[in-house]
Design an enzyme around this catalytic site. Structure first.
Site, PDB file in Angstrom:
ATOM      1  N   HIS A   1     -18.224 -54.067  -3.063  1.00 17.66           N
ATOM      2  CA  HIS A   1     -16.931 -53.520  -3.456  1.00 17.66           C
ATOM      3  C   HIS A   1     -16.332 -54.473  -4.489  1.00 17.66           C
ATOM      4  O   HIS A   1     -16.749 -55.634  -4.589  1.00 17.66           O
ATOM      5  CB  HIS A   1     -15.998 -53.348  -2.259  1.00 17.66           C
ATOM      6  CG  HIS A   1     -14.761 -52.546  -2.560  1.00 17.66           C
ATOM      7  ND1 HIS A   1     -14.788 -51.372  -3.279  1.00 17.66           N
ATOM      8  CD2 HIS A   1     -13.448 -52.753  -2.258  1.00 17.66           C
ATOM      9  CE1 HIS A   1     -13.569 -50.893  -3.393  1.00 17.66           C
ATOM     10  NE2 HIS A   1     -12.731 -51.710  -2.792  1.00 17.66           N
TER      11      HIS A   1
ATOM     12  N   CYS B   1     -15.894 -47.524  -7.419  1.00 15.84           N
ATOM     13  CA  CYS B   1     -15.040 -48.717  -7.339  1.00 15.84           C
ATOM     14  C   CYS B   1     -15.328 -49.719  -8.460  1.00 15.84           C
ATOM     15  O   CYS B   1     -14.405 -50.381  -8.946  1.00 15.84           O
ATOM     16  CB  CYS B   1     -15.169 -49.381  -5.973  1.00 15.84           C
ATOM     17  SG  CYS B   1     -16.849 -49.823  -5.492  1.00 15.84           S
TER      18      CYS B   1
ATOM     19  N   ASP C   1      -5.934 -53.143  -4.975  1.00 15.48           N
ATOM     20  CA  ASP C   1      -7.109 -52.272  -5.017  1.00 15.48           C
ATOM     21  C   ASP C   1      -6.711 -50.927  -5.623  1.00 15.48           C
ATOM     22  O   ASP C   1      -6.025 -50.130  -4.969  1.00 15.48           O
ATOM     23  CB  ASP C   1      -7.669 -52.067  -3.612  1.00 15.48           C
ATOM     24  CG  ASP C   1      -9.026 -51.375  -3.616  1.00 15.48           C
ATOM     25  OD1 ASP C   1      -9.264 -50.557  -4.522  1.00 15.48           O
ATOM     26  OD2 ASP C   1      -9.841 -51.658  -2.723  1.00 15.48           O
TER      27      ASP C   1
END
Length: 639
Positions: free
Chosen positions: A295, A268, A312
């Protein structure tokens, strides 16, 4: 414009009423202010009736409350306080920010008491992290890097696709289901950019494959970075070894987005880093969001929506801010957004439980954090024009109003994490939605227990038109994730969960490697259950016959068991559990009944991906004209 001294005087006057009373009255005052900021052209929000019970009992008796409204810009007009139609919002937004700040400080004091013996050391470490992230995002403004990103994106093709989606929206007369305001071409460009990045450009890296044996390598911990690694910001390098030939491997965690445009792989951190650069290269105003619970993602400003959108790239999702708290069950604490123009504590966008989140914020004092961010922003915006600073101030007021508003769970925000291997997601506890007893009603979450209250499920009942025609006809397309109610003027309903009576351990999977989409179990070897319910009681009608089309795809020893019938007699099994179930259903367990249920139970499979070995409604990602579930129920008068 109100001076800082005036703001301080009226705020202190409110605080003298005590913490509990301040929190109560400031909540009301902020609602007055936020309504105007979010809806500046709506007349009703500009007027407060003095005889209003809430105003009389909770505002008027509080010392400084009416003075606060006057300082905002309200004026007396007979039995109302009125905010003039063309009055500037400057004082309103200044007081809004001041009250919100004091509320946060008092709420934090009530929830926790930070000890001071080590708080300075914690805040020093926190500030270093803030500064590091604030410095990093400046690299996205490099015009050479932006051009390199545009060369990778083939932006012209994405613009064409965005224009096609906009034309479809115009023809249909509506926008995307999750947006109340129709999207423009730039919004569709963002959606296309997310899809391209996820499906065509970047790849997830759990562990490398051996170049000799083509098998997954085993982690051996961190290894020493070399000069080339450090050149591209890879202070951490993961070491691996082949379990078959012992060949060594390494995975540098590059932190330079220019290098990531070349490697096109990572987790990520790499995904959000590279994607934020791509957003800036495409002309979007973008922020890099850092979640202190491990994250990162991007936020993009939408001109059509006049707000910041969560984006995202790992999950290919847009505007699903409660995804992490609800879907991944993350215990969030600090979420800070960084751009070349500002640093913003955006934690409140991503939680529906601000008090719980505040209780987990133990690394600094809230007042210190607000002061630190304000100082950083003052320095960051020093070279901006007055006009640009005014735009940012206005946006900040609207954003604060959004933060303070109650949150509503949107479609897709209860989905577990999709990126990464199953083992990795299970280790992080991010495979399925929130299963707490306070989950929102209106349909079960994907991880909910199968025995939950039946009152929470959706039940199809007949419209007046369907009663007249003695027919109800429902279709579902996995690609668009929409139900079509053919018997009710083709009414559309988004999200497969919205029309379910019950589901357990089921989620919708988009498989980009094979360009397919389907429903499957949400990880592990647990069984999955999904159920639709139709109820015709109190209509004078009963089932005559049911025409059913439903499909399943099996791999290894995966199994799907279809069952149908009334709730109390679900023993009619459909023998075909692979391929297409297509049949007309009649008989004692169907004909003459005042209800009809259809269920599918998924089980079996082998290995780490056993949950994918039993699939429902598998079709292509672009097969918007296919309906792998089609239920048509013809009815007749009850004898």
């Amino acid at each position: 414009m109100a001076s800082s001294e005036e703001l301080a005087v009226v705020t202190n006057q409110l605080l003298e009423n005590g913490s509990s009373r301040f929190l109560d009255v400031s909540d009301i005052l902020l609602k007055f202010a936020n309504n105007i900021i979010r809806n500046p052209n709506v007349e009703k929000y500009r007027s407060i009736r003095l005889g209003n019970k809430i105003f009389e009992s909770r505002v008027l008796p509080v010392s400084g409350a009416v003075e606060c409204l006057f300082l905002m810009g309200f004026e007396e007009n007979d039995d109302h306080l009125v905010f003039p139609k063309h009055a500037p919002l400057t004082d309103l937004t200044l007081l809004q920010g001041r009250l919100a700040r004091e509320r946060l400080r008092l709420m934090a004091q009530e929830i926790k008491g930070l000890t001071t013996w080590n708080i300075q050391a914690l805040e020093l470490t926190f500030h270093q992290r803030l500064q590091s992230s604030a410095d990093h995002v400046l690299i996205y403004e490099d015009p050479i890097l932006q051009q390199k990103a545009r060369d990778c994106m083939v932006l012209s093709e994405l613009l064409v696709k965005a224009q096609e989606k906009l034309q479809q929206q115009t023809q249909n007369g509506s926008g995307e289901d999750d947006f109340t305001i129709p999207l423009d071409q730039r919004d569709y460009l963002l959606l296309e950019l997310l899809k391209w990045f996820k499906t065509s450009f970047f790849k997830w890296m759990d562990s490398p494959s051996c170049e000799t044996c083509s098998v997954r390598m085993r982690s051996v911990g961190l290894v020493e970075p070399n000069a080339e690694d450090r050149r591209w910001g890879a202070g951490r390098v993961e070491g691996f070894t082949c379990t078959r030939c012992n060949r060594p491997g390494r995975f540098p965690r590059y932190n330079h987005p220019g290098k990531l445009l070349e490697t096109r792989k990572g987790r990520c951190g790499e995904w959000a880093n590279c994607f934020t650069l791509c957003c800036r290269a495409a002309g979007f105003e973008a922020r890099h969001v850092v979640d202190w619970t491990d994250h990162v993602w991007t936020e993009v400003y939408s001109n059509s929506q006049q707000r910041w959108l969560h984006a995202d790239p790992c999950e290919n999702v847009c505007d699903k801010p409660l995804l992490y708290e609800r879907g991944w069950s993350k215990k969030l604490s600090y979420l800070i957004a960084f751009s070349n123009e500002e640093v913003v504590d955006v934690s409140w966008r991503y939680t529906a439980n601000p008090k719980e989140l505040l209780g987990r914020r133990k690394e600094c004092r809230e007042e210190w954090l607000m002061d630190s961010i304000a100082t950083m922003n003052k320095e960051r915006q020093r070279r901006l024009t007055a006009e640009r600073r005014a735009v940012l101030d206005q946006r900040a007021a609207v954003e604060l109003a959004e933060f303070l508003s109650p949150k509503v769970i949107r479609n897709g925000e209860e989905q577990g994490r999709l990126s990464g291997s199953l083992a990795w997601r299970l280790a992080r506890g991010e495979t399925q939605g929130d299963t707490r007893s306070d989950a929102q009603p209106g349909g079960e979450t994907e991880g909910a227990a199968a025995g939950e209250s039946e009152s929470q499920g959706f039940v199809f009942t007949l419209t007046s038109g369907e009663i007249a025609s003695k027919c109800i006809h429902i279709k579902y397309c996995t690609a668009s994730d929409k139900y079509i109610r053919v018997s009710d003027d083709n009414k559309q309903t988004a999200d497969y969960r919205s029309c379910l009576y019950r589901s357990n351990n089921i989620y919708r999977k988009e498989e980009y490697d094979w360009n397919m989409v389907y429903l499957a179990r949400d990880g592990g070897d647990r069984e999955g259950h999904i159920e639709w319910r139709f109820d015709f009681r109190d209509t004078g009608l009963v089932v005559d016959q049911v025409t059913l089309v439903a499909s399943a795809k099996l791999y290894q020893n995966g199994q799907v068991k279809w069952s149908c019938g009334p709730q109390h007699q679900m023993d009619t099994s459909l023998p075909v559990n692979e391929g297409l179930v297509e049949r007309v259903l009649r008989g004692n367990n169907i004909t003459g009944q005042s209800e009809f249920n259809l269920t599918a139970d998924l089980s079996g499979g082998q290995g780490d991906v056993s949950y994918q070995h039993a699939q429902l409604f598998r079709i292509g990602l672009e097969d918007y004209d296919k309906y792998p579930l089609d239920i048509k129920i013809r009815l007749k008068k009850k004898d």
